[in-house]
Design a protein around this motif. Structure first.
Motif, short mmCIF file in Angstrom:
data_model
loop_
_atom_site.label_atom_id
_atom_site.label_comp_id
_atom_site.label_asym_id
_atom_site.label_seq_id
_atom_site.Cartn_x
_atom_site.Cartn_y
_atom_site.Cartn_z
N LEU A 1 -1.69 38.93 39.27
CA LEU A 1 -0.76 40.06 39.36
C LEU A 1 -1.54 41.37 39.41
O LEU A 1 -1.23 42.26 40.21
CB LEU A 1 0.20 40.07 38.18
N TYR B 1 -3.14 41.60 42.99
CA TYR B 1 -2.24 41.73 44.13
C TYR B 1 -1.22 42.86 44.01
O TYR B 1 -0.72 43.34 45.02
CB TYR B 1 -1.46 40.44 44.34
N PHE C 1 2.32 39.72 44.70
CA PHE C 1 2.36 38.61 43.76
C PHE C 1 3.70 37.89 43.87
O PHE C 1 3.77 36.66 43.89
CB PHE C 1 2.12 39.10 42.33
N THR D 1 6.82 36.15 38.73
CA THR D 1 6.62 37.60 38.73
C THR D 1 7.29 38.24 37.52
O THR D 1 6.68 39.08 36.84
CB THR D 1 7.16 38.22 40.03
#
Length: 135
Positions: free
Chosen positions: A70, A73, A78, A87
């Protein structure tokens, strides 16, 4: 400080330590190629996980891999790669870590920031920054 026993091998003759293999697998689980994260960063991450002196269970690496992915990205990418459920869980962990300002998750976020691997969108949205040393 790097914990004892963590290694990435030597000239291809000795294998990576189990903790690095677990973290590599956790990163891959969340669609982050393990080669993107430098070995030094991974060594510090597994050292942070064992900071209390005990060896983490293999299942403990997955949440760390998720948080690192996370961080790398950003939330949007993500989510595209890992879905809304992963997420939501991982963003909640990030937000809790930022509120508390201490603990493993906060240390992982700080590690990603100082390694220049923390996505710009997260830095901006959550106001994550570090004081830069001035010479």
């Amino acid at each position: 400080m790097i914990k004892r026993g963590v290694s990435f091998g030597f000239l291809g003759r000795f294998g990576r330590s189990a903790d690095l293999r677990y973290l590599d697998a956790a990163l891959e689980e969340f669609r982050l190629h393990s080669g993107v994260v430098p070995d030094g960063v991974k060594m510090v991450a597994v050292s942070l996980m064992a900071q209390d002196g005990s060896e983490p269970e293999p299942a403990a690496y997955s949440p760390v891999g998720a948080l690192m992915a996370l961080s790398f990205y950003g939330a949007e990418e993500f989510a595209r790669l890992n879905g809304p459920e992963a997420t939501g869980v991982t963003l909640t962990r990030l937000e809790t870590a930022l509120e508390k300002g201490e603990g493993l998750d906060a240390s992982i976020i700080l590690l990603m920031l100082h390694s220049r691997l923390l996505h710009q969108s997260l830095r901006e949205e959550y106001g994550i920054e570090a004081d830069e040393a001035r010479s």
